[in-house]
Design an enzyme around this catalytic site. Structure first.
Site, PDB file in Angstrom:
ATOM      1  N   CYS A  69       0.801  -1.232   0.000  1.00  0.00           N
ATOM      2  CA  CYS A  69       0.000   0.000   0.000  1.00  0.00           C
ATOM      3  C   CYS A  69       0.830   1.276   0.000  1.00  0.00           C
ATOM      4  O   CYS A  69       0.282   2.366  -0.176  1.00  0.00           O
ATOM      5  CB  CYS A  69      -0.964  -0.006   1.187  1.00  0.00           C
ATOM      6  SG  CYS A  69      -0.158  -0.149   2.790  1.00  0.00           S
ATOM      7  N   HIS A  70       2.115   1.173   0.182  1.00  0.00           N
ATOM      8  CA  HIS A  70       2.978   2.365   0.285  1.00  0.00           C
ATOM      9  C   HIS A  70       4.146   2.195  -0.670  1.00  0.00           C
ATOM     10  O   HIS A  70       5.207   1.726  -0.248  1.00  0.00           O
ATOM     11  CB  HIS A  70       3.464   2.517   1.726  1.00  0.00           C
ATOM     12  CG  HIS A  70       4.190   3.791   2.008  1.00  0.00           C
ATOM     13  ND1 HIS A  70       5.548   3.936   1.839  1.00  0.00           N
ATOM     14  CD2 HIS A  70       3.749   4.982   2.456  1.00  0.00           C
ATOM     15  CE1 HIS A  70       5.911   5.156   2.191  1.00  0.00           C
ATOM     16  NE2 HIS A  70       4.838   5.810   2.572  1.00  0.00           N
ATOM     17  N   PHE A  71       4.089   2.447  -1.832  1.00  0.00           N
ATOM     18  CA  PHE A  71       3.009   2.962  -2.670  1.00  0.00           C
ATOM     19  C   PHE A  71       2.704   1.920  -3.739  1.00  0.00           C
ATOM     20  O   PHE A  71       3.590   1.166  -4.111  1.00  0.00           O
ATOM     21  CB  PHE A  71       3.436   4.268  -3.344  1.00  0.00           C
ATOM     22  CG  PHE A  71       3.772   5.364  -2.368  1.00  0.00           C
ATOM     23  CD1 PHE A  71       2.769   6.177  -1.842  1.00  0.00           C
ATOM     24  CD2 PHE A  71       5.080   5.574  -1.955  1.00  0.00           C
ATOM     25  CE1 PHE A  71       3.080   7.193  -0.955  1.00  0.00           C
ATOM     26  CE2 PHE A  71       5.393   6.588  -1.057  1.00  0.00           C
ATOM     27  CZ  PHE A  71       4.389   7.399  -0.547  1.00  0.00           C
TER      28      PHE A  71
END
Length: 171
Positions: A69-71
């Site tokens: 999720c990052h990124f």
């Protein structure tokens, strides 16, 4: 508690359940906020300031939750997680020397990020050099720390502060 100089992943999980330093001792967070797989060295006289030293490791693999999720399309470990790992280790040290209470990060003097942790990395090493320890009614530690990935220091932090509190309801 049997005071050891190194701790396995299972020991760190026991800390997260409140089983390592007793029911009133500080706890590490549970996965996925636990930012280390093992503590490889702890002592009370070592480090740059001769007031204590902690070294811990995190094995990197692409399945770690933050990479998804990052990124998206540009995975990188959030720098704040490396900073939090250093605070976690200062609190762990305070429990290791017998401090009681709930651990809370109280601040940091200066943080520098000069690199990144990618899913292709192999190992992160955290090093904590204790500068000051108060273990009375007030339990607080101050330390300088660094984060190394695959042989290169990429984060440094000065004056990491962690306190242990008996009551956090009004914190």
């Amino acid at each position: 508690m049997n005071k050891k100089n190194s701790y396995s992943y299972e020991d760190l999980l026991a800390s997260g359940r409140g089983e390592l330093f007793g029911e009133k001792g500080p706890q590490l967070p549970a996965p996925s906020m636990l930012m280390m797989d093992r503590v490889v060295e702890m002592n009370e006289e070592g480090g740059l300031f001769n007031k204590g030293y902690v070294e811990a490791e995190l094995d990197i693999n692409p399945s770690l939750s933050f990479f998804g999720c990052h990124f998206i399309g540009d995975p990188v470990m959030p720098g704040c997680l490396g900073l939090d790992a250093m605070w976690q280790l200062v609190g762990f040290y305070l429990g290791w020397i017998g401090g009681q209470g709930k651990g809370r990060a109280l601040g940091v003097g200066e943080v520098k990020f000069t690199g990144q942790i990618l899913p292709t990395a192999k190992k992160v090493i955290y090093r904590i050099n204790m500068k000051r320890v108060i273990n009375r009614k007030l339990v607080m530690g101050m330390a300088d720390g660094e984060v190394e990935v695959d042989g290169k220091v990429i984060y440094t932090a000065t004056d990491l502060k962690v306190g242990l509190f008996q009551d956090t309801s009004t914190f």
